[in-house]
Design an enzyme around this catalytic site. Structure first.
Site, mmCIF file in Angstrom:
data_model
loop_
_atom_site.group_PDB
_atom_site.id
_atom_site.type_symbol
_atom_site.label_atom_id
_atom_site.label_comp_id
_atom_site.label_asym_id
_atom_site.label_seq_id
_atom_site.Cartn_x
_atom_site.Cartn_y
_atom_site.Cartn_z
ATOM 1 N N ASP A 48 0.849 -1.194 0.000
ATOM 2 C CA ASP A 48 0.000 0.000 0.000
ATOM 3 C C ASP A 48 0.886 1.246 0.000
ATOM 4 O O ASP A 48 1.838 1.345 0.782
ATOM 5 C CB ASP A 48 -0.905 -0.020 1.248
ATOM 6 C CG ASP A 48 -1.940 1.082 1.208
ATOM 7 O OD1 ASP A 48 -3.071 0.813 0.791
ATOM 8 O OD2 ASP A 48 -1.602 2.221 1.596
ATOM 9 N N ASN A 67 -2.082 12.938 -3.278
ATOM 10 C CA ASN A 67 -3.085 13.475 -4.217
ATOM 11 C C ASN A 67 -3.421 14.923 -3.883
ATOM 12 O O ASN A 67 -3.548 15.761 -4.770
ATOM 13 C CB ASN A 67 -4.371 12.656 -4.120
ATOM 14 C CG ASN A 67 -4.377 11.477 -5.071
ATOM 15 O OD1 ASN A 67 -3.790 11.525 -6.132
ATOM 16 N ND2 ASN A 67 -5.048 10.417 -4.680
ATOM 17 N N HIS A 72 -4.488 14.894 -8.689
ATOM 18 C CA HIS A 72 -4.913 13.520 -9.006
ATOM 19 C C HIS A 72 -4.145 12.941 -10.189
ATOM 20 O O HIS A 72 -3.818 11.752 -10.206
ATOM 21 C CB HIS A 72 -6.420 13.527 -9.305
ATOM 22 C CG HIS A 72 -7.065 12.211 -9.081
ATOM 23 N ND1 HIS A 72 -7.456 11.768 -7.835
ATOM 24 C CD2 HIS A 72 -7.355 11.212 -9.932
ATOM 25 C CE1 HIS A 72 -7.969 10.563 -7.945
ATOM 26 N NE2 HIS A 72 -7.926 10.196 -9.205
ATOM 27 N N ASP A 111 -2.075 9.533 -10.295
ATOM 28 C CA ASP A 111 -2.177 8.440 -11.266
ATOM 29 C C ASP A 111 -0.791 8.060 -11.803
ATOM 30 O O ASP A 111 -0.464 6.879 -11.933
ATOM 31 C CB ASP A 111 -3.074 8.853 -12.449
ATOM 32 C CG ASP A 111 -4.561 8.817 -12.082
ATOM 33 O OD1 ASP A 111 -4.877 8.462 -10.933
ATOM 34 O OD2 ASP A 111 -5.383 9.144 -12.954
ATOM 35 N N GLU A 114 -4.877 2.440 -4.210
ATOM 36 C CA GLU A 114 -3.415 2.554 -4.148
ATOM 37 C C GLU A 114 -2.807 1.304 -3.506
ATOM 38 O O GLU A 114 -1.749 1.334 -2.925
ATOM 39 C CB GLU A 114 -3.025 3.846 -3.419
ATOM 40 C CG GLU A 114 -3.048 3.874 -1.917
ATOM 41 C CD GLU A 114 -4.340 3.517 -1.199
ATOM 42 O OE1 GLU A 114 -5.331 3.111 -1.845
ATOM 43 O OE2 GLU A 114 -4.328 3.600 0.031
#
Ligand SMILES: Nc1nc2c(ncn2[C@@H]2O[C@H](COP(=O)(O)OP(=O)(O)OP(=O)(O)O)[C@@H](O)[C@H]2O)c(=O)[nH]1
Length: 310
Positions: free
Chosen positions: A179, A187, A192, A196, A223
């Site tokens: 994780d 973010n 965002h 990504d 994530e």
């Protein structure tokens, strides 16, 4: 993700298998201008080439000394890595029993000897076209759209397969639950789109860290990622988890709002089980998740291995 479903967009890879040189030469002459061809003169060599070169289609002689064509086909269909390869038998046998044996072994079709060149060309073309469509659909259904690695559906399918395999062999199956740390803050600070991009790079680092053909790196959701490592014991799984953790650090993606490091890090939970009849595959993931939770509690950016009691 770009998926090319144009028939003929790439040269199909075809493996020709026959113990008679004359038959190989003939098939080679018929198909060489259209396809990338490989040749095997026996069953064992054919299996080896299928694993190494991943042909799209095999033209398989039935009667061969040693491993015959029917057995080669059965073994190809048993393995998740080779079951997608289309098999067309090339056979002199035309009795109903001989034909049935080809279907029962998992063949997609057969052509009879002596080979009619036009029939061979058309059968190969039709099956390769079909395989291209199947591959494209498979990619859509089993690949994560953002990162290009396996998605959760793919992972679940492989988990079932590898679990059963390890149940039979008594070998351990390992899972790494991974994780990204403080990803919400990432973010929030970098946007965002940057988030990504970060996930794509982390996915790339995980894939590169996987060493063996049977290892699978998948996006589990958001994530969170999961690596499935068949026939891997606790020592090897821990070593791989530490390499993954380091590989992500080495990407050196700036993360100034992380409380762990000024770069993006991951926490990794490791679980290893020798599957038993009464266990369910989900247990492995639950244990990896519990170890991941501990890694988060201990400060993130580290590896925790689940103890047997978890
Ligand atoms: N950019 C981007 N963000 C995602 C995606 N999927 C999930 N996220 C974000 O990932 C964040 C996960 O946040 P949390 O579950 O709170 O975890 P965290 O911030 O990483 O904190 P810890 O796991 O405790 O270190 C959420 O803000 C989600 O919106 C995605 O595909 N792209």
């Amino acid at each position: 993700m770009t998926i090319n479903v144009q028939p003929g967009a790439r040269r199909g890879k075809v493996l020709l298998v026959d113990d008679q040189q004359a038959n190989l030469r003939l098939m080679h002459q018929i198909l060489a201008d259209e396809y990338e061809l490989f040749v095997a003169t026996g069953g064992a060599q054919a299996l080896e080439l299928c694993e190494r070169s991943a042909p799209d289609l095999v033209l398989l002689d039935v009667v061969m000394p040693g491993l015959d064509g029917l057995e080669v086909c059965r073994r190809l269909k048993q393995s998740p890595d080779t079951r997608g390869i289309a098999v067309i038998f090339v056979t002199a046998g035309t009795t109903p029993e001989e034909e049935n044996a080809c279907w029962e072994a998992g063949g997609a079709d057969f052509v009879t000897k002596p080979v009619n060149p036009l029939t061979l060309r058309h059968r190969v073309r039709a099956h390769l076209q079909l395989k291209q469509y199947v591959d494209a659909l498979h990619a859509l259904a089993f690949v994560d759209g953002l990162t290009g690695i396996a998605n959760r559906r793919h992972l679940n399918e492989r988990l079932e397969i590898e679990w059963r395999r390890c149940l039979r062999s008594g070998m351990p199956l390992a899972a790494l639950m991974i994780d990204v740390d403080f990803f919400k803050r990432y973010n929030d600070r970098y946007g965002h789109q940057a988030g990504d991009d970060c996930l794509k790079r982390v996915a790339g680092a995980l894939s590169s860290a996987m060493q063996r053909a049977g290892d699978l790196a998948a996006r589990y959701g958001g994530e969170e990622f999961l690596c499935l490592l068949p026939e891997t014991d606790a020592t090897a799984a821990r070593a791989l988890a530490e390499r993954v953790e380091q590989a992500v650090r080495d990407l050196a993606i700036e993360h100034l709002d992380s409380a762990t490091a000024p770069v993006v890090t991951v926490s990794v939970g490791v679980a290893v089980m020798c599957p038993l009849q009464d266990d369910a595959p989900a247990t492995l993931l639950q244990r990896a998740d519990a170890a991941l939770y501990q890694a988060k509690q201990l400060g993130r950016g580290q590896v925790v291995i689940a103890s047997d009691q978890d």
